[in-house]
Enzyme design. Structure first.
Site, short mmCIF file in Angstrom:
data_model
loop_
_atom_site.label_atom_id
_atom_site.label_comp_id
_atom_site.label_asym_id
_atom_site.label_seq_id
_atom_site.Cartn_x
_atom_site.Cartn_y
_atom_site.Cartn_z
N LYS A 22 0.84 -1.21 0.00
CA LYS A 22 0.00 0.00 0.00
C LYS A 22 0.87 1.25 0.00
CE LYS A 22 -1.74 1.56 4.06
NZ LYS A 22 -1.35 2.97 4.24
N ASN A 23 1.90 1.24 0.85
CA ASN A 23 2.70 2.46 1.00
C ASN A 23 3.67 2.70 -0.15
OD1 ASN A 23 1.36 2.91 3.35
ND2 ASN A 23 3.08 2.49 4.72
N CYS A 117 -5.03 8.23 10.06
CA CYS A 117 -5.07 7.50 11.33
C CYS A 117 -4.88 8.46 12.50
CB CYS A 117 -3.94 6.47 11.39
SG CYS A 117 -4.24 4.98 10.48
N ARG A 122 1.20 14.29 13.84
CA ARG A 122 1.62 14.05 12.45
C ARG A 122 1.59 15.31 11.59
NH1 ARG A 122 -0.73 8.33 10.44
NH2 ARG A 122 1.12 8.39 9.17
N ASP A 305 4.78 0.31 12.09
CA ASP A 305 3.57 -0.30 11.55
C ASP A 305 3.41 -1.77 11.94
OD1 ASP A 305 2.78 2.05 10.42
OD2 ASP A 305 3.24 1.50 8.35
N ARG A 397 -8.64 -0.43 4.89
CA ARG A 397 -7.81 0.62 4.27
C ARG A 397 -6.49 0.04 3.76
NH1 ARG A 397 -6.23 5.22 7.96
NH2 ARG A 397 -4.96 5.50 6.12
C1 UD1 Z 1 4.42 6.67 6.51
C2 UD1 Z 1 3.56 5.47 6.28
C3 UD1 Z 1 2.99 4.96 7.60
C4 UD1 Z 1 4.11 4.72 8.60
C5 UD1 Z 1 5.02 5.93 8.71
C6 UD1 Z 1 6.26 5.66 9.55
C7 UD1 Z 1 2.73 5.91 4.04
C8 UD1 Z 1 1.55 6.24 3.19
N1 UD1 Z 1 2.49 5.83 5.37
O1 UD1 Z 1 3.59 7.69 7.06
O2 UD1 Z 1 2.28 3.74 7.34
O3 UD1 Z 1 3.55 4.46 9.87
O4 UD1 Z 1 5.48 6.33 7.41
O5 UD1 Z 1 6.96 4.57 9.06
O6 UD1 Z 1 3.82 5.68 3.56
N2 UD1 Z 1 6.93 14.24 10.88
C9 UD1 Z 1 7.16 15.57 11.15
N3 UD1 Z 1 7.02 16.48 10.15
C10 UD1 Z 1 6.67 16.12 8.89
C11 UD1 Z 1 6.45 14.76 8.61
C12 UD1 Z 1 6.58 13.84 9.63
O7 UD1 Z 1 7.47 15.92 12.27
O8 UD1 Z 1 6.56 16.99 8.02
C13 UD1 Z 1 7.09 13.23 11.94
C14 UD1 Z 1 5.79 12.48 12.24
O9 UD1 Z 1 4.98 13.17 13.14
C15 UD1 Z 1 6.32 11.19 12.81
C16 UD1 Z 1 7.62 10.97 12.00
O10 UD1 Z 1 7.96 12.23 11.47
O11 UD1 Z 1 6.65 11.35 14.15
C17 UD1 Z 1 7.52 9.97 10.89
O12 UD1 Z 1 6.39 10.26 10.09
P1 UD1 Z 1 6.35 10.00 8.54
O13 UD1 Z 1 7.50 9.16 8.12
O14 UD1 Z 1 6.16 11.30 7.84
O15 UD1 Z 1 5.01 9.18 8.37
P2 UD1 Z 1 4.09 9.19 7.09
O16 UD1 Z 1 4.91 9.47 5.89
O17 UD1 Z 1 2.88 10.00 7.34
#
Ligand code: UD1
Length: 427
Positions: A22-23, A117, A122, A305, A397
């Site tokens: 999915k990701n 979620c 986030r 995850d 999902r």
């Molecule tokens: C992706 C995955 C999700 C997984 C996560 C971590 C997808 C679609 N989803 O989510 O399944 O749980 O990676 O492996 O690929 N953060 C910031 N600022 C930002 C972005 C992120 O502070 O601009 C922080 C987040 O709050 C979190 C950490 O960075 O603490 C990691 O998040 P991130 O890798 O961005 O998760 P997603 O990409 O949303």
């Protein structure tokens, strides 16, 4: 709202195939916005999140056709809309992945701040800072991100924290920038590397995929390509934990053992048999389960995850295991539900202590997010009696046909549709 009813205990045995990740599929779909040519993607999972993104892409003028497992997408639509509205973005955080590609190819994008979620705050600040470094003007108003740039310019940018979709968004935008971009402290997840492979097949020049530093030489246009997305290590890992928790014997096909290394190492330490062979990755357990601590971390660390599913497993270990969640706050929502099934878990802040082994018993429980739902399914497999899991739309999902795959492995599971009617599961 659909529910799962699971009759336990049962033992998982057999071969299961991982669906496409999915990701990896989500950013691949978004990447089609970078070209007017046709992009054909295969090995896509038939899950709700992909349908959600496909709807959003259709709104943005992208035509798509195919059977769900394979899709051909075409973002030819001149003059099509460049706004991703709240109603479409709110259910899925990954919708933000359209921001970088739209901005890069169309010069502007208006995207609602995402939902998704409920696992912590986030933010998307790193996505926006990266796009600003590429020369975009970014404004927030009324819950929307407005980004504009006549042409993005190559830059050097360091992510304050490795973010998966943030790296993907900025990498996609940089493919069409003028000049070279160097991105540092990037996410190293296999799904980021898979997206880079697709983008390079479309004519991008990205080096360093899978490492924490990406060098992207901008090009003036991308072209069509065909790409098969990698297997889903999280879905596959869930079934392997299913083998471990149920004293079963499961071989997982279609997922790379290297991508699952942190989980496989942990399962071996816990006393499971782990073999990687021609048919796939086999996990089996016959003896007692040793408790082993886990600290979640960005790849190649233990994936957040799989934390909830691993917690279900530790309820069956002979002793106490400590789980530290370092990636997201508020990712222990499965704990109260597990405790209703008889688990002994003490969670505080980002740390949970699981005291095993517990004789779990079936109960009515509620899914709260995607991976928490998977944790409850695994607990239901070993609980005595009937477990009913409500709100499995969370599960839908990200897991393709979970009840069918589990039933084929010997679980007694049925889906109850909104009205409470069981749907027979085909093996
Ligand atoms: C992706 C995955 C999700 C997984 C996560 C971590 C997808 C679609 N989803 O989510 O399944 O749980 O990676 O492996 O690929 N953060 C910031 N600022 C930002 C972005 C992120 O502070 O601009 C922080 C987040 O709050 C979190 C950490 O960075 O603490 C990691 O998040 P991130 O890798 O961005 O998760 P997603 O990409 O949303």
């Amino acid at each position: 709202m659909d529910k799962f009813r699971i009759q336990g205990p049962s033992r998982l045995q057999g071969i299961v195939r991982a669906s496409g990740a999915k990701n990896a599929a989500l950013p691949a779909l978004a990447a089609c916005l970078l070209t007017g040519d046709e992009v054909t993607l295969s090995n896509l999972p038939r899950v709700q999140d992909l349908r959600t993104l496909r709807r959003l892409l259709a709104h943005l003028g992208v035509e798509s056709s195919g059977d769900g497992e394979t899709l051909t997408l075409s973002a030819r639509g001149e003059g099509s809309l460049d706004d991703a509205p709240y109603e479409m973005v709110k259910t899925m955080r990954a919708s933000v992945l359209v921001l970088g590609p739209m901005l890069a190819r169309r010069g502007r994008a208006r995207v609602s701040l995402p939902g998704g979620c409920a696992i912590g705050v986030r933010p998307i600040d790193q996505h926006l800072l990266g796009l600003e470094a590429l020369g975009a003007t970014v404004r927030l108003d009324h819950g929307y991100v407005n980004a504009e740039a006549a042409r993005l310019r190559g830059t050097r940018f360091r992510f304050a924290t490795p973010t998966v979709t943030g790296t993907e968004n900025v990498m996609m935008a940089a493919t069409l920038a003028e000049g070279t971009t160097r991105l540092e402290n990037c996410a190293r997840e296999p799904e980021v590397a898979d997206l880079a492979r697709l983008l390079n097949a479309m004519g991008a020049r990205i080096a360093g995929a899978g490492t924490d530093t990406l060098e992207i030489e901008g090009v003036s246009a991308l072209h069509g390509a065909r790409h098969s997305v990698i297997g889903d290590r999280i879905e596959g890992g869930t079934y392997l934990i299913g083998a471990a928790i149920s004293r079963g014997d499961v071989t997982l096909a279609g997922a790379a053992a290297t991508d699952l290394a942190p989980l496989l190492e942990k399962l071996a330490e816990c006393g499971c048999t782990v073999d990687v062979g021609a048919q796939g990755i086999r996990v089996a357990r016959s003896g007692a389960l040793r408790p082993r601590d886990v600290i979640t971390a960005p790849h190649p660390g233990f994936p957040t995850d799989l934390q909830a599913q691993y917690m279900a497993l530790m309820t069956q270990a002979e002793g106490m295991a400590t789980l530290h969640e370092t990636v997201f706050e508020n990712r222990f929502q499965h704990v109260p539900e597990l405790m209703r099934m008889g688990a002994d878990v003490r969670a505080e802040g980002g740390t949970a202590r699981v005291y095993g082994p517990s004789a779990l018993s079936g109960a009515a429980v509620m899914a709260t997010d995607l991976r928490a739902s998977a944790c409850l399914v695994l607990a239901g497999l070993v609980a005595a009696g009937s477990t009913e899991i409500d709100r499995i739309y969370h599960l839908d999902r990200g897991y393709e046909a979970m009840e069918t795959k589990l039933a084929a492995l010997g679980a007694r599971v049925e889906r109850l549709t909104g009205a409470g009617t069981p749907v027979p599961v085909e093996h």
